[in-house]
Design a protein around this motif. Structure first.
Motif, short mmCIF file in Angstrom:
data_model
loop_
_atom_site.label_atom_id
_atom_site.label_comp_id
_atom_site.label_asym_id
_atom_site.label_seq_id
_atom_site.Cartn_x
_atom_site.Cartn_y
_atom_site.Cartn_z
N GLY A 1 0.64 -1.51 0.06
CA GLY A 1 0.06 -0.14 -0.04
C GLY A 1 0.67 1.31 -0.03
O GLY A 1 0.35 2.35 -0.11
N ASP A 2 2.23 1.34 0.23
CA ASP A 2 2.86 2.34 0.09
C ASP A 2 3.59 2.75 -1.40
O ASP A 2 4.00 1.96 -1.92
CB ASP A 2 3.84 2.39 1.19
CG ASP A 2 4.85 1.26 1.38
OD1 ASP A 2 4.63 0.47 0.66
OD2 ASP A 2 5.80 1.27 2.06
N SER A 3 4.18 4.09 -1.57
CA SER A 3 4.64 4.00 -2.64
C SER A 3 6.32 4.06 -2.42
O SER A 3 6.67 4.90 -1.74
CB SER A 3 4.13 5.64 -3.02
OG SER A 3 4.80 5.99 -4.53
N ARG A 4 7.00 3.65 -3.10
CA ARG A 4 8.40 3.44 -2.98
C ARG A 4 9.21 3.59 -4.31
O ARG A 4 8.59 3.51 -5.42
CB ARG A 4 8.75 2.17 -2.34
CG ARG A 4 8.23 1.84 -0.82
CD ARG A 4 8.57 1.11 0.15
NE ARG A 4 8.98 -0.29 -0.69
CZ ARG A 4 8.07 -1.15 -0.65
NH1 ARG A 4 6.91 -1.19 -0.41
NH2 ARG A 4 8.41 -2.51 -1.39
N ASP A 5 10.63 3.73 -4.38
CA ASP A 5 11.59 3.99 -5.25
C ASP A 5 11.59 2.58 -6.24
O ASP A 5 11.27 1.55 -5.47
CB ASP A 5 12.75 4.28 -4.93
CG ASP A 5 13.75 4.77 -6.21
OD1 ASP A 5 13.88 5.78 -6.29
OD2 ASP A 5 14.51 3.69 -6.88
N GLU A 6 11.55 2.61 -7.48
CA GLU A 6 11.90 1.56 -8.28
C GLU A 6 12.84 0.41 -7.90
O GLU A 6 12.81 -0.60 -8.23
CB GLU A 6 11.86 1.97 -9.76
CG GLU A 6 13.29 2.41 -10.10
CD GLU A 6 13.49 2.82 -11.58
OE1 GLU A 6 13.48 3.65 -12.13
OE2 GLU A 6 14.01 1.66 -12.33
N SER A 7 13.87 0.96 -7.20
CA SER A 7 14.88 0.08 -6.71
C SER A 7 14.53 -1.02 -5.98
O SER A 7 15.09 -1.83 -5.61
CB SER A 7 16.33 0.92 -6.40
OG SER A 7 15.85 1.75 -5.30
N ASP A 8 13.40 -0.66 -5.28
CA ASP A 8 12.86 -1.79 -4.30
C ASP A 8 11.95 -2.70 -4.91
O ASP A 8 11.55 -3.64 -4.30
CB ASP A 8 11.73 -1.11 -3.15
CG ASP A 8 12.67 -0.36 -2.09
OD1 ASP A 8 13.69 -0.07 -2.13
OD2 ASP A 8 11.91 -0.03 -1.14
#
Lengths: 99, 416
Positions: A10-17
């Protein structure tokens, strides 16, 4: 840089994750023995290399480690939706490339 | 076409360089051509050049949606080599290498081909086994190559770190002395000038929007400047191959990805060869202007925007810092991205398509620049004779159905 929202976490994170999984909704053949070489080639190799909104798979590899689908514009990198495996895309097929 | 020479330089110098003839014309498109080449990059222009020169087909148009050399031809890191593992690939890239070696003379255009050698580094025991195997395979195919020890590498590239300090230490390398770099725009301009002189129409700002067919055969292309007829259409559009194939109702095993490159601020001469590393994923050379020219792998996701993600830049810089600690404070001047069409086996598709009169040359992925002359040469043969040359027969679309893939992925010391 892409900001991706995992529909499970449900959270927004960087593509490297995340790890990319390519085109979504490719169906594994139900009866592999009955496939011709051409059908195998279609399943294994042939891809819809869409310019515009494209349905693709991502893996939440630094989070919950589950696969999910997304719709992203391959020119602008704008994400239109994120949805879980097994769910239908929010935008129907007929409108997939409109805007 | 005026021949370029020391005398033409002198003659134009005394007239203040105001009377140079344009290198190619900008004609209006004719209603019909014998062959239309879609895509005015290096490969497309080379195709048109060899159609005229080798096969006498001069009623040819090259359609380019932007300008000559504005796509991947002007966006790569200019490395040329031919040390591929498998026979099919080695012979194709070696054909290209042989054409490179005489290209400036043949085109009467300085493509600044500099055979400064290319290192492909090994960082673990398996890398070194693969390097020995590849160098041996190359030599059997008539491609030059030697295996180098860390000390021998250090002698050629003083700024490289060969100590055991890095996480992935340098254990050795393959070295191809005939490899090197070339001026990428000059390749496009040289071929454009040569093709134009032979009568080929180069039409810029002309985007193909459809491929017209009748009874399963091509009759021409719809463009932003109207319909243009041709019985043979040769498509060489790199990242947009999938888009063009869809116009003809063909599915390809290709995915388009952004591939980024960078140049640093100009520095004094630092090293005079090319260093590539597959394991830490980065490669570098130094241009004649002194800039470090740097490249790496593709961004992971499909994309048509000519840019990439910062994650990839960071990864590339980290890799180079390990190899060359000396560059830690060097600033990057420019960064850009091109769109590459990657194939599952990292080899191109060059051949006939299921639609009669349609030919495609695509799937070069990250390694197309080095193949520009050879690619154009075999593709011109394929279009002119309506059958592939023996050098590109194995690179058919049918290989994905028969299973006869040419798996250069990871085999060629390539940072694919």
């Amino acid at each position: 840089m892409l900001l991706i929202t995992c529909p499970y976490c449900g959270d927004s994170r960087d593509e490297s994750d995340f790890t990319y999984g390519g085109e979504a909704h490719i169906k594994r053949p139900l009866d592999p023995d009955a496939l011709t070489d051409q059908e195998w080639a279609d399943y294994l190799f042939m891809r819809t290399n869409t310019k515009g909104y494209f349905r693709e798979m991502w893996n939440c590899s630094s989070g919950c480690r589950r696969w999910f689908n997304a719709e992203r514009n391959t020119v602008t990198n704008h994400f239109r939706s994120f949805y879980r495996i097994g769910e239908q895309p929010p935008v129907p097929d007929t409108e997939v490339n409109n805007g | 076409m005026t021949k370029y020479s020391i005398f033409s330089l002198l003659r134009n110098a005394v007239s203040y360089n105001e009377n140079w003839q344009a290198a190619w014309r900008s004609p209006e498109p004719k209603a019909e051509y014998d062959v239309i080449v879609v895509g005015g990059g290096g490969h497309g222009l080379a195709t048109a050049y060899y159609l005229a020169k080798e096969h006498g087909i001069t009623n040819v148009a090259v359609l380019e949606k932007g300008w000559i050399g504005g796509g991947n031809t002007g966006r790569n890191t200019t490395i040329v080599r031919s040390n591929y593992l498998w026979d099919e690939a080695a012979l194709l890239y070696e054909k290209s290498m042989k054409l490179w070696e005489g290209l400036s003379q043949e085109l009467n255009y300085n493509v600044m081909f500099s055979q400064r050698g290319v290192f492909n580094l090994g960082h673990n025991l398996q890398d070194m086994r693969d390097i020995h195997r590849r160098v041996n395979a190359n030599r059997l195919n008539g491609v030059d190559g030697v295996v180098m020890s860390p000390d021998e590498i250090k002698a050629k590239v003083p700024c490289i770190d060969i100590t055991s300090k890095p996480r992935y230490p340098v254990l050795g390398a393959s070295f191809q002395p005939r490899g090197g770099v070339a001026r990428h725009d000059a390749v496009a301009w040289g071929y454009a000038r040569g093709a134009d002189a032979a009568g080929v129409d180069i039409i810029q700002n002309c985007e193909v929007t459809g491929i017209r067919r009748e009874d399963g055969a091509v009759t021409g292309v719809e463009t932003s400047r109207g319909f243009i007829g041709a019985k043979k259409v040769a498509v060489v559009v790199a990242g947009h191959s999938g888009v063009l194939a869809e116009m003809a109702g063909i599915r390809l095993p290709l995915e388009s990805h952004p591939l980024q490159a960078f140049v640093s601020e100009p520095l004094k001469p630092m090293f005079d060869t090319v260093v590539m590393s597959n394991a830490v994923h980065g490669y570098m050379s130094q241009s004649d202007k002194g800039e470090l020219v740097i490249g790496a792998g593709i961004d992971s996701y499909n994309g048509y925007g000519q840019r990439g993600s910062f994650t990839t830049i960071e990864h590339t810089m980290a890799a180079l810092m390990e190899l060359f600690p000396i560059v830690s404070r060097v600033r990057m001047l420019r960064q850009w991205g091109g769109i590459v069409d990657t194939c599952p086996d990292a080899c191109p598709i060059i051949g006939k398509m299921p639609v009669k009169g349609l030919y495609m040359n695509c799937g070069w992925g990250t390694g197309g620049f080095k193949a520009t002359p050879g690619s154009g040469w075999v593709f011109a043969h394929t279009v002119a004779q309506d059958e592939p040359h023996e050098l590109n027969a194995a690179f058919s679309l049918e290989r994905f159905i028969s299973g006869a893939l040419i798996d250069e992925h990871g085999a060629a010391g390539v940072a694919h």
